[in-house]
Design a protein around this motif. Structure first.
Motif, PDB file in Angstrom:
ATOM      1  N   GLY A 153      -3.797  -1.234  -4.600  1.00 29.84           N
ATOM      2  CA  GLY A 153      -3.504  -0.199  -5.140  1.00 29.84           C
ATOM      3  C   GLY A 153      -1.769   0.212  -4.799  1.00 29.84           C
ATOM      4  O   GLY A 153      -0.943   0.561  -5.490  1.00 29.84           O
ATOM      5  N   ASP A 154      -1.319  -0.237  -3.601  1.00 26.87           N
ATOM      6  CA  ASP A 154      -0.172   0.145  -3.050  1.00 26.87           C
ATOM      7  C   ASP A 154       0.718  -0.688  -3.733  1.00 26.87           C
ATOM      8  O   ASP A 154       1.990  -0.356  -4.004  1.00 26.87           O
ATOM      9  CB  ASP A 154      -0.084   0.078  -1.431  1.00 26.87           C
ATOM     10  CG  ASP A 154      -0.677   0.886  -0.750  1.00 26.87           C
ATOM     11  OD1 ASP A 154      -1.060   1.987  -1.257  1.00 26.87           O
ATOM     12  OD2 ASP A 154      -1.144   0.683   0.502  1.00 26.87           O
ATOM     13  N   GLU A 155       0.312  -1.721  -4.048  1.00 28.50           N
ATOM     14  CA  GLU A 155       1.607  -2.806  -4.856  1.00 28.50           C
ATOM     15  C   GLU A 155       1.443  -2.478  -6.230  1.00 28.50           C
ATOM     16  O   GLU A 155       2.654  -2.414  -6.683  1.00 28.50           O
ATOM     17  CB  GLU A 155       0.856  -4.489  -4.485  1.00 28.50           C
ATOM     18  CG  GLU A 155       0.986  -4.956  -3.357  1.00 28.50           C
ATOM     19  CD  GLU A 155      -0.010  -6.047  -3.231  1.00 28.50           C
ATOM     20  OE1 GLU A 155       0.676  -7.106  -2.516  1.00 28.50           O
ATOM     21  OE2 GLU A 155      -0.791  -6.214  -3.900  1.00 28.50           O
ATOM     22  N   VAL A 156       0.779  -1.980  -6.809  1.00 29.24           N
ATOM     23  CA  VAL A 156       0.820  -1.426  -8.069  1.00 29.24           C
ATOM     24  C   VAL A 156       1.530  -0.166  -8.200  1.00 29.24           C
ATOM     25  O   VAL A 156       2.803  -0.060  -9.035  1.00 29.24           O
ATOM     26  CB  VAL A 156      -0.850  -1.102  -8.568  1.00 29.24           C
ATOM     27  CG1 VAL A 156      -0.548  -0.327 -10.032  1.00 29.24           C
ATOM     28  CG2 VAL A 156      -1.650  -2.471  -8.759  1.00 29.24           C
ATOM     29  N   ALA A 157       1.297   0.602  -7.247  1.00 25.90           N
ATOM     30  CA  ALA A 157       2.331   1.880  -7.157  1.00 25.90           C
ATOM     31  C   ALA A 157       3.706   1.573  -6.883  1.00 25.90           C
ATOM     32  O   ALA A 157       4.683   2.047  -7.619  1.00 25.90           O
ATOM     33  CB  ALA A 157       1.651   2.657  -6.221  1.00 25.90           C
ATOM     34  N   ALA A 158       4.054   0.499  -6.008  1.00 29.09           N
ATOM     35  CA  ALA A 158       5.332   0.293  -5.895  1.00 29.09           C
ATOM     36  C   ALA A 158       6.009  -0.936  -6.947  1.00 29.09           C
ATOM     37  O   ALA A 158       7.121  -0.520  -7.237  1.00 29.09           O
ATOM     38  CB  ALA A 158       5.500  -0.924  -4.480  1.00 29.09           C
ATOM     39  N   ALA A 159       5.227  -1.381  -7.883  1.00 24.22           N
ATOM     40  CA  ALA A 159       5.516  -2.120  -8.900  1.00 24.22           C
ATOM     41  C   ALA A 159       6.214  -0.993  -9.969  1.00 24.22           C
ATOM     42  O   ALA A 159       6.758  -1.044 -10.724  1.00 24.22           O
ATOM     43  CB  ALA A 159       4.519  -3.041  -9.327  1.00 24.22           C
ATOM     44  N   GLN A 160       5.031   0.088 -10.140  1.00 27.87           N
ATOM     45  CA  GLN A 160       5.534   1.064 -11.097  1.00 27.87           C
ATOM     46  C   GLN A 160       6.791   1.838 -10.812  1.00 27.87           C
ATOM     47  O   GLN A 160       7.610   2.045 -11.501  1.00 27.87           O
ATOM     48  CB  GLN A 160       4.306   2.027 -11.208  1.00 27.87           C
ATOM     49  CG  GLN A 160       3.168   1.493 -11.739  1.00 27.87           C
ATOM     50  CD  GLN A 160       1.834   2.148 -11.991  1.00 27.87           C
ATOM     51  OE1 GLN A 160       1.534   3.130 -11.051  1.00 27.87           O
ATOM     52  NE2 GLN A 160       1.102   2.291 -13.177  1.00 27.87           N
ATOM     53  N   GLU A 161       6.954   1.992  -9.610  1.00 25.45           N
ATOM     54  CA  GLU A 161       8.240   2.730  -8.870  1.00 25.45           C
ATOM     55  C   GLU A 161       9.227   2.055  -9.279  1.00 25.45           C
ATOM     56  O   GLU A 161      10.346   2.662  -9.556  1.00 25.45           O
ATOM     57  CB  GLU A 161       8.174   3.273  -7.503  1.00 25.45           C
ATOM     58  CG  GLU A 161       6.882   4.387  -7.445  1.00 25.45           C
ATOM     59  CD  GLU A 161       6.692   4.570  -5.747  1.00 25.45           C
ATOM     60  OE1 GLU A 161       7.477   4.356  -4.956  1.00 25.45           O
ATOM     61  OE2 GLU A 161       5.706   5.245  -5.451  1.00 25.45           O
ATOM     62  N   ALA A 162       9.332   0.686  -9.233  1.00 22.43           N
ATOM     63  CA  ALA A 162      10.277  -0.266  -9.293  1.00 22.43           C
ATOM     64  C   ALA A 162      10.631  -0.601 -10.951  1.00 22.43           C
ATOM     65  O   ALA A 162      11.599  -1.049 -11.176  1.00 22.43           O
ATOM     66  CB  ALA A 162      10.176  -1.551  -8.627  1.00 22.43           C
TER      67      ALA A 162
END
Length: 77
Positions: A62-71
């Motif tokens: 979930g954290d990696e998905v959120a970071a990918a979306q933010e980027a």
């Protein structure tokens, strides 16, 4: 706090993709593989997936998905 209250608060605070992540997580293991991501977002390449996989474990949590979306590397729905 009751379980119902906790679940309600979690449902309110979970980002939109977390809900999409659940439906994309076809094997129900709580993370997304390249195949699961490409089933939803066919434009994601192995190289771009590797860039999103911050801990290089071959799956997105979930954290990696959120970071990918933010980027801007993965759409948020």
């Amino acid at each position: 706090m009751t379980k119902l209250t906790t679940l309600t608060l979690m449902a309110i605070t979970i980002p939109a993709f977390a809900m999409a992540q659940v439906s994309a997580d076809t094997n129900g293991d709580g993370v997304l593989t390249l195949d699961e991501v490409q089933a939803v977002y066919p434009d994601v390449t192995a190289d771009s997936f590797a860039g999103m996989d911050l801990n290089a474990d071959g799956a997105l949590d979930g954290d990696e998905v959120a970071a990918a979306q933010e980027a801007g590397l993965m759409p948020s729905e």
